[in-house]
Design a protein around this motif. Structure first.
Motif, short mmCIF file in Angstrom:
data_model
loop_
_atom_site.label_atom_id
_atom_site.label_comp_id
_atom_site.label_asym_id
_atom_site.label_seq_id
_atom_site.Cartn_x
_atom_site.Cartn_y
_atom_site.Cartn_z
N SER A 139 -31.10 102.08 99.63
CA SER A 139 -31.09 102.05 98.18
C SER A 139 -32.32 102.77 97.66
N LEU A 140 -32.24 103.25 96.43
CA LEU A 140 -33.39 103.93 95.85
C LEU A 140 -34.48 102.91 95.58
N PRO A 141 -35.74 103.26 95.83
CA PRO A 141 -36.82 102.31 95.60
C PRO A 141 -36.97 101.99 94.12
N THR A 142 -37.28 100.75 93.82
CA THR A 142 -37.55 100.34 92.45
C THR A 142 -39.05 100.39 92.22
N SER A 143 -39.48 100.00 91.02
CA SER A 143 -40.91 100.01 90.71
C SER A 143 -41.68 98.96 91.50
N ALA A 144 -40.95 98.06 92.19
CA ALA A 144 -41.62 96.99 92.93
C ALA A 144 -41.30 97.00 94.41
N THR A 145 -40.68 98.07 94.91
CA THR A 145 -40.31 98.12 96.32
C THR A 145 -40.74 99.42 96.97
N LEU A 146 -40.83 99.39 98.28
CA LEU A 146 -41.16 100.56 99.08
C LEU A 146 -39.98 100.87 100.00
N THR A 147 -39.77 102.15 100.29
CA THR A 147 -38.76 102.52 101.26
C THR A 147 -39.28 102.22 102.67
N GLU A 148 -38.38 102.25 103.63
CA GLU A 148 -38.79 102.01 105.01
C GLU A 148 -39.80 103.05 105.46
N ASP A 149 -39.57 104.33 105.12
CA ASP A 149 -40.52 105.40 105.49
C ASP A 149 -41.87 105.18 104.83
N GLU A 150 -41.86 104.69 103.59
CA GLU A 150 -43.14 104.45 102.90
C GLU A 150 -43.90 103.30 103.54
N VAL A 151 -43.20 102.28 103.99
CA VAL A 151 -43.86 101.16 104.67
C VAL A 151 -44.55 101.65 105.94
N VAL A 152 -43.83 102.45 106.73
CA VAL A 152 -44.42 103.01 107.95
C VAL A 152 -45.63 103.88 107.61
N ALA A 153 -45.46 104.71 106.58
CA ALA A 153 -46.54 105.63 106.21
C ALA A 153 -47.78 104.90 105.74
N GLN A 154 -47.59 103.85 104.92
CA GLN A 154 -48.74 103.10 104.43
C GLN A 154 -49.48 102.42 105.57
N ALA A 155 -48.74 101.86 106.53
CA ALA A 155 -49.37 101.19 107.66
C ALA A 155 -50.16 102.16 108.51
N VAL A 156 -49.53 103.29 108.88
CA VAL A 156 -50.19 104.27 109.73
C VAL A 156 -51.33 104.96 108.98
N GLY A 157 -51.04 105.42 107.77
CA GLY A 157 -52.06 106.14 107.00
C GLY A 157 -53.26 105.28 106.68
N PHE A 158 -53.00 104.03 106.31
CA PHE A 158 -54.10 103.12 105.97
C PHE A 158 -55.02 102.88 107.17
N LEU A 159 -54.42 102.55 108.31
CA LEU A 159 -55.21 102.26 109.50
C LEU A 159 -56.00 103.49 109.95
N LEU A 160 -55.35 104.64 109.99
CA LEU A 160 -56.03 105.85 110.45
C LEU A 160 -57.18 106.24 109.54
N ARG A 161 -56.92 106.29 108.24
CA ARG A 161 -57.93 106.77 107.30
C ARG A 161 -59.05 105.76 107.10
N ALA A 162 -58.71 104.49 107.02
CA ALA A 162 -59.74 103.48 106.82
C ALA A 162 -60.71 103.44 108.00
N TYR A 163 -60.16 103.44 109.21
CA TYR A 163 -61.02 103.37 110.39
C TYR A 163 -61.76 104.69 110.62
N GLN A 164 -61.13 105.79 110.26
CA GLN A 164 -61.80 107.08 110.38
C GLN A 164 -63.00 107.15 109.45
N MET A 165 -62.79 106.75 108.20
CA MET A 165 -63.90 106.75 107.24
C MET A 165 -65.01 105.81 107.70
N ALA A 166 -64.64 104.60 108.16
CA ALA A 166 -65.65 103.64 108.59
C ALA A 166 -66.43 104.14 109.79
N THR A 167 -65.75 104.79 110.73
CA THR A 167 -66.40 105.29 111.95
C THR A 167 -67.46 106.34 111.61
#
Length: 351
Positions: A139-167
């Motif tokens: 289904s198309l994402p609503t203003s309060a939901t994320l697509t499956e691809d977006e969930v994966v992207a947020q998890a991977v992107g957040f972990l990579l960038r946050a830890y990269q910046m902290a390192t």
């Protein structure tokens, strides 16, 4: 505006700087930006391939473009979408998608959530994933939901960038503390006193004022990214400056953080720049380690807290000192994430 010598990698041309040549893009963006700033002043143009960029250090124009506009005319800079899941991350989506994702994720980085582990963030993403109407169909994402691809992207992107910046920030702060033992000594006194009185808690770490000043000053000297960008979507005039459609309006963060216009002795490591009194006297636009306005990094507090927790943990038992292999000066790479081109070797002494 055109280059008279396409083979030249760093050719100055009126108020335009040619950044790309046969050797590719220069990796020392901060050096290029400082050269342009010292030559042309607070506004100059730059070409990266065929794309035109307008670089600004004028705080009034920056505030209008990055804060007051709120993404209406100056949108989040678009990047190429690939099949890689991270391409759906909130670092890269189109303007409308970014607003939706940012609105959904902002509560995940509040003070309550910062007290918890990364697992709470991952659960938060899953809680906001869209519901599949039928197997194999999305289904198309609503203003309060994320697509499956977006969930994966947020998890991977957040972990990579946050830890990269902290390192990288931890590398820089360790180097600076080793080079400035009096600052390290004062910081260790604060850490020892606070932990002895209140223990090692989120509230305790967050309340360490000198620790906060040391980290903020490190981020001033070595900002994680050196460009903030917006895409102009139509011809507009801002403070008597005409900006054409398609121009990438860019703030050179390294310049803002190292300009004598905003900082006394800008190359000096001085955490006292970030006392509450000094912050109140300074234009907030000149300090931009995590962006500005509606498109600023929503995970910045989490990344900073990671650095503080790690640093406080280390300084309770050890101190950083120089050794024979410690570089006198750092050679910095700023294409992408700011980092040292050479290993930072220090000696660690047990207290």
């Amino acid at each position: 505006m055109s280059a008279s010598n396409p083979g030249c990698q760093t050719q100055l041309l009126a108020n335009v700087f040619i950044l790309v040549g046969p050797g590719g893009v220069q990796s020392d963006l901060h050096i290029v930006d400082m050269e342009c700033y010292n030559t042309f002043g607070n506004i100059w143009g730059l070409y990266l391939g065929r794309q035109a960029y307008l670089l600004l250090t004028d705080t009034e124009i920056i505030h209008k473009v990055f804060v007051e506009d709120n993404g209406k005319i100056f949108a989040s800079a678009k990047t190429h979408r690939s099949k890689c899941p991270v391409s759906e991350s909130f670092f890269q989506p189109d303007n409308d998608d970014w607003r939706r994702i940012h609105q959904i994720l902002a509560p995940a980085f509040g003070p309550t959530q910062l007290r918890q582990k990364c697992g709470s963030y991952l659960q938060y993403l899953l809680d906001h994933e869209e519901t599949k109407m039928e197997k194999g169909k999305k289904s198309l994402p609503t203003s309060a939901t994320l697509t499956e691809d977006e969930v994966v992207a947020q998890a991977v992107g957040f972990l990579l960038r946050a830890y990269q910046m902290a390192t990288h920030t931890l590398e820089f702060v360790a180097y600076l503390l080793a080079r400035h033992p009096s600052v390290q000594h004062q910081l260790q006194q604060e850490v020892h006193t606070a932990i002895k009185q209140q223990g090692f808690t989120y509230e305790n770490i967050a309340g360490m004022e000198y620790l906060d000043m040391v980290v903020m000053e490190t981020l001033r000297l070595f900002p994680p990214v050196v460009w903030l960008q917006r895409t102009c979507q139509k011809l507009v005039e801002v403070c008597d400056l005409k900006i054409s459609r398609g121009i990438q309006v860019t703030v050179p963060v390294w310049v803002m953080h190292h300009s004598r216009e905003f900082w006394d002795h800008p190359c000096r490591f001085d955490p006292l720049r970030f006392t509450r009194e000094e912050r109140d006297l300074r234009d907030p636009v000149c300090y931009l380690p995590f962006g500005l306005g509606a498109f600023s990094c929503i995970g910045s507090e989490f990344s900073v807290m990671m650095v503080k927790v790690a640093l406080a943990s280390i300084l309770t038992r050890y101190r950083f000192t120089w050794c024979s292999q410690t570089p006198m000066y750092l050679d910095i790479e700023t294409l992408g994430v700011t980092r040292s081109k050479i290993p930072i070797t220090l000696q660690i002494e047990l207290l």
